[in-house]
Scaffold this motif. Structure first.
Motif, short mmCIF file in Angstrom:
data_model
loop_
_atom_site.label_atom_id
_atom_site.label_comp_id
_atom_site.label_asym_id
_atom_site.label_seq_id
_atom_site.Cartn_x
_atom_site.Cartn_y
_atom_site.Cartn_z
N THR A 125 0.85 -1.19 0.00
CA THR A 125 0.00 0.00 0.00
C THR A 125 0.88 1.24 0.00
O THR A 125 2.11 1.15 0.13
CB THR A 125 -0.91 0.02 1.24
N ASP A 145 3.33 1.59 2.78
CA ASP A 145 4.58 0.82 2.70
C ASP A 145 5.65 1.55 1.90
O ASP A 145 6.84 1.40 2.16
CB ASP A 145 4.33 -0.55 2.05
N GLU A 180 -3.93 4.12 2.45
CA GLU A 180 -4.46 2.78 2.18
C GLU A 180 -4.49 2.45 0.70
O GLU A 180 -4.82 1.32 0.31
CB GLU A 180 -5.88 2.65 2.74
N ALA A 181 -4.15 3.39 -0.18
CA ALA A 181 -4.19 3.14 -1.62
C ALA A 181 -3.30 1.96 -1.98
O ALA A 181 -2.19 1.83 -1.47
CB ALA A 181 -3.75 4.38 -2.37
N ASP A 182 -3.78 1.10 -2.87
CA ASP A 182 -3.00 -0.10 -3.21
C ASP A 182 -2.02 0.18 -4.35
O ASP A 182 -2.05 1.24 -4.99
CB ASP A 182 -3.91 -1.28 -3.54
N SER A 238 1.66 -6.80 -7.59
CA SER A 238 0.84 -6.41 -6.44
C SER A 238 1.47 -6.81 -5.12
O SER A 238 1.03 -6.37 -4.07
CB SER A 238 -0.54 -7.06 -6.55
#
Length: 891
Positions: A312, A315, A391-393, A445
């Motif tokens: 995310t 990170d 929180e964006a992936d 991902s």
């Protein structure tokens, strides 16, 4: 039988092939299978004509007579059957050849461990055979090719490496038969295996732990079916699953077989919980203790723990982002961009701190080019951007940076206040590090195995193993105190690097995301320790009751007003603090806060560089800002047997060429040279300095007046005497750098020597003392040469008279450089024995003998000491008699 070669129970072709190769390396050893081989291997050995290999059965050997055990294709004690007891005997020499990851079940006390991250252990064995120029028969080469193809999926599995292809090529050269290999490896399923495959296909259950698709299949039989791993592999290929795990109840055992094509799940790590093992992409386990249902329930729990969640924004982002207000002049923005070496500044509202725009270096530079330096930032800031939340992936991040070409992603909270930022470099590093060590494609991902290991790797056990208990207690106390002060605290730098390299290092550096000085003071008050603070650099030194000195610093950023100048310091985040450091290998940190104690973080690929044994800088202006890093790069390269990276070496050459080393103060150069001289063997470092033509940059006015390569002989001689002295363990402390410097200056005239010492930043008084002691040493060396000339005997007192008052470093300099072995021997006697000789008699004894105190007392005491040195007296009684005889002769 004293030597045995074996492999794991249910030996496969890779294990068999490795045993055949080991037989060539250990020709006196017998090959013994620890249990029944896999059915395909059994059929090949006993039903295929033309192959006959000298295997012994376990029941036919005397295990008590074994003195050397060679184990191939495993190192787990639980997988070698009865040989586990043999390996445990202290008199047995255990040798291991393996390609599987380490586990807690690994054999201990191994004399030789050859482990390589390759697709098959055959590859490792092939390399050993090639090194020793051993040739194989065509049959042996064929069997080894079968093992290689079977374990690498005919060179298609994700764990296959270039080395596996090279091994296959060599085995073909040795006569390996590919038709035979194809007949074995591509063996069709039999009726029973097809039935099992059908049951597994019908039982498929799909799970999504942390968003990762995992297919679970189950089947049972009342009897054992061989080669079930091949059945599971066929199922994966038919259905094209990324992750499949099979639970098989066969007879009285439950077998768990896993296959994974994604870095999100390390199958070897997962099945290690069941006592199994394997690789990231393929692993297996077997148990009698658990039922199939229990295994399934435990698997469901473990998948939630072991599947790596997608990355995310939290990170990837850098926090504590430098910002600017809208009414700031563009000239000020340009100054900030240059000072902190960044490319974008977020613009925040003066009231409330909300993000209202961003301005880039490119825009600012163009504005200044057009003479707009005094205009406000708000006039040219960009508002056409899209912020993201923490929180964006990774998918959203990729879309904005790659597809929409948004080079700078601000990360904001619910109030649109900036809390971090993501750049293209951050994304590229995450994508690059996404894969397991073997490399290859994968899903972007997920963080790769390398990134996952470094971001989440807990080295608490390694700390417990490497650090003294009282130091561990101090670190834990600091972590607990940091928690109470609501700050993050980390072990950082060289101590972490050396921890991973298994090198002893108790030089503790700690960095605090917050006020490091406040933390040090609080610790000092609570545990009654001394604290020394240096406010300008936001650092403190903590001297604990246990005897440790801990350097504690607040996270900070540094900028340089000019090349080679000392840095200016400002508050910053952990990642920015690490970015200012010299080399990637010194950027590792370990958390000391209780909740994350022992967790190591790697922001800049330090783990990779340690693995590749490379020295790399973090940015291209590193040596411009601080040229002393050149000396540290060379020192680390030689100390750790690393290699300076190609780009870093280019930057060193460039900094030398431009002349940045010449701008360094002598004090800073001397500091680096003293650190070099403190190494156990500084001569290779000095040699590397010569190769890079650094001596002429350190002493530019002597260029052409001396040849550095000739200095190396003198420095090597200095190293030998320094090492000799240190092994004596005498009380007098040696300043080794003075011996090396004196030896380096040997042969120079006084003016040249004085220039060098002045260049190294010694003050005028220190220069005078150094040059004077050098001259005394040169004179003493000449006198000693005359004193010890061949065939002449001399008294010990004569030797001591020429050395008294000379510093230890000067004496060792004479010892290193003198051509006469007699002089060197005399100096060694003086250092080890004569300098400690003292007379027992005192002034009181002389008074008691009827003498009046006066100037003659010193002459009398000196004469007694000389008599002691020359072995004319050996006790107080003899000394008194000696004095009385002297008095009578004077009368």
């Amino acid at each position: 039988m004293t030597e045995v070669i074996t492999s794991h129970i249910n030996t496969d072709f890779d294990g068999l092939a490795a045993m055949l190769a080991a037989r060539h390396l250990y020709p006196e050893a017998e090959m013994v299978l620890p249990g029944s081989p896999e059915r395909s291997l059994h059929d090949f050995l006993f039903h295929t004509c033309g192959y006959s290999f000298p295997f012994k059965r376990l029941k036919d050997i005397d295990t008590a007579a074994i003195k050397r055990l060679i184990v191939v294709d495993t190192r787990q004690r639980s997988r070698i059957g009865a040989f586990a007891e043999v390996a445990a005997r202290p008199e047995v020499e255990v040798i291991v050849y393996d390609h599987h990851p380490a586990t807690a079940d690994d054999l201990t006390g191994v004399v030789l461990s050859e482990v390589a991250e390759v697709g098959a252990v055959v590859t490792l064995m092939t390399e050993k055979l090639k090194e020793q120029n051993i040739t194989l028969s065509a049959d042996e080469a064929t069997v080894m090719l079968i093992g290689l193809y079977e374990d690498t999926g005919s060179l298609t599995f994700a764990g296959t490496t270039v080395r596996d292809f090279q091994a296959a090529a060599w085995l073909l050269e040795m006569g390996g038969n590919l038709e035979t290999v194809a007949g074995v490896v591509n063996n069709p399923l039999d009726r029973e295996q097809i039935s099992l495959l059908n049951d597994l296909l019908l039982s498929q259950r799909v799970l999504y732990p942390h968003g990762q698709k995992v297919v679970l299949v189950e089947a049972g039989r009342d009897h054992y079916i061989p080669d079930v791993a091949m059945v599971v592999h066929r199922l994966r290929d038919i259905e094209r699953h990324e992750v499949v795990i099979a639970l098989l109840r066969l007879d009285d055992k439950v077998y768990i077989i896993g296959r994974s094509r994604t870095p999100a799940l390390d199958m070897g790590r997962l099945l290690a919980h069941f006592g199994g093992g394997g690789h990231h992409y393929a692993a297996s386990a077997a148990t009698r203790e658990l039922t199939l249902i229990q295994c399934r329930e435990r698997l469901l729990e473990l998948l939630e723990e072991e599947v790596v969640a997608p990355l995310t924004a939290a990170d990837l982002m850098t926090s504590s982002v430098l910002t600017i207000e809208p009414h700031t002049a563009l000239s000020k923005a340009a100054e900030l961009l240059t000072r902190y070496n960044i490319n974008v500044l977020p613009v925040i509202a003066e009231a409330g701190g909300e993000l209202i725009g961003i301005i880039s270096r490119q825009v600012v530079e163009k504005a200044l080019y057009h003479g707009l330096s005094e205009l406000d930032v708000r006039e040219y800031m960009t508002t056409d951007y899209e912020p993201i939340t923490a929180e964006a992936d990774i998918k959203q991040i990729k879309e904005l940076i790659v597809e929409r070409n948004q080079r700078f992603l601000p990360v904001v909270d619910e109030g649109n206040r900036i809390i971090g930022a993501i750049t293209r470099k951050d994304l590229l590093r995450a994508l690059y590090d996404r894969e397991p060590e073997s490399g290859g494609g994968g899903d972007f991902s997920f963080p790769g195995r390398e990134l996952r290991k470094m971001r989440r790797k807990n080295v608490k056990a390694l700390m417990q193993e490497s650090f003294p208990e009282d130091l561990i207690r101090v670190l834990q106390q600091l972590g607990e105190l940091a928690d109470s002060l609501k700050v993050n605290i980390f072990l950082v730098g060289g101590v972490v690097r050396d921890l991973l390299l298994r090198r002893p290092n108790l030089d503790i550096d700690i960095v605090v995301e917050g006020d490091g000085i406040a933390l040090a003071k609080a610790y000092g008050e609570r545990y009654q320790c001394r604290v020394y603070c240096h406010e300008p650099f936001r650092t403190a030194v903590l001297s604990t009751k246990e005897g440790y000195k801990l350097d504690i610093a607040s996270t900070r950023m540094e900028y340089y007003d000019a090349p080679a100048s000392l840095p200016k310091v400002e508050k910053s985040s952990l990642k920015v603090d690490l970015y200012r450091r010299d080399f990637t290998i010194n950027t590792l940190v370990i958390s000391l806060n209780p909740e994350s104690y022992g967790v190591m973080r790697d922001y800049f690929g330090a783990g990779r560089d340690l693995k590749e044994r490379s020295i790399r800088v973090l940015h291209n202006l590193s040596f411009v800002e601080d040229p002393t890093r050149i000396f540290r790069a060379i020192r680390f390269e030689q100390k750790f047997s690393f290699t300076i990276g190609r780009q870093t070496l280019h930057l060193i050459h460039n900094a030398i060429k431009i002349g940045f080393v010449r701008r360094l103060s002598g004090f800073r150069i001397l500091h680096e040279l003293r650190l070099i001289c403190a190494e156990s063997d500084p001569v290779p470092i000095f040699e590397r300095i010569r190769e890079l033509k650094l001596w002429h940059e350190i002493f530019p006015e002597l260029k052409g007046q001396f040849k550095p390569e000739r200095r190396l002989e003198r420095l090597q001689a200095a190293k030998e005497v320094v090492s000799w002295y240190e092994l004596l363990y005498l009380d007098e402390k040696l300043e080794a750098w003075r011996v090396y410097l004196l030896s380096f200056l040997d042969g120079m005239n006084t003016a040249q020597a004085r220039y060098c010492v002045v260049r190294l930043g010694l003050d005028e008084n220190a220069v005078k003392r150094f040059i004077a002691s050098r001259q005394q040493g040169i004179a003493a060396a000449a006198e000693l040469g005359r004193l010890c000339r061949k065939g002449r005997s001399y008294r010990n007192s004569e030797l001591c008279a020429r050395l008294v008052g000379l510093p230890l470093e000067v004496i060792l300099y004479i010892m290193a450089g003198h051509e006469s072995e007699a002089v060197k021997k005399a100096l060694s006697i003086y250092i080890t024995r004569l300098q400690f000789v003292e007379a027992e008699i005192s002034g009181r004894d002389l008074i008691a003998a009827g003498l009046r105190p006066g100037p003659d007392f010193k002459k009398i005491l000196d004469s007694v000491k000389n008599a002691r040195l020359d072995d004319e007296v050996g006790s107080l009684k003899e000394e008194l008699a000696f004095v009385k005889r002297g008095l009578k002769s004077d009368a």
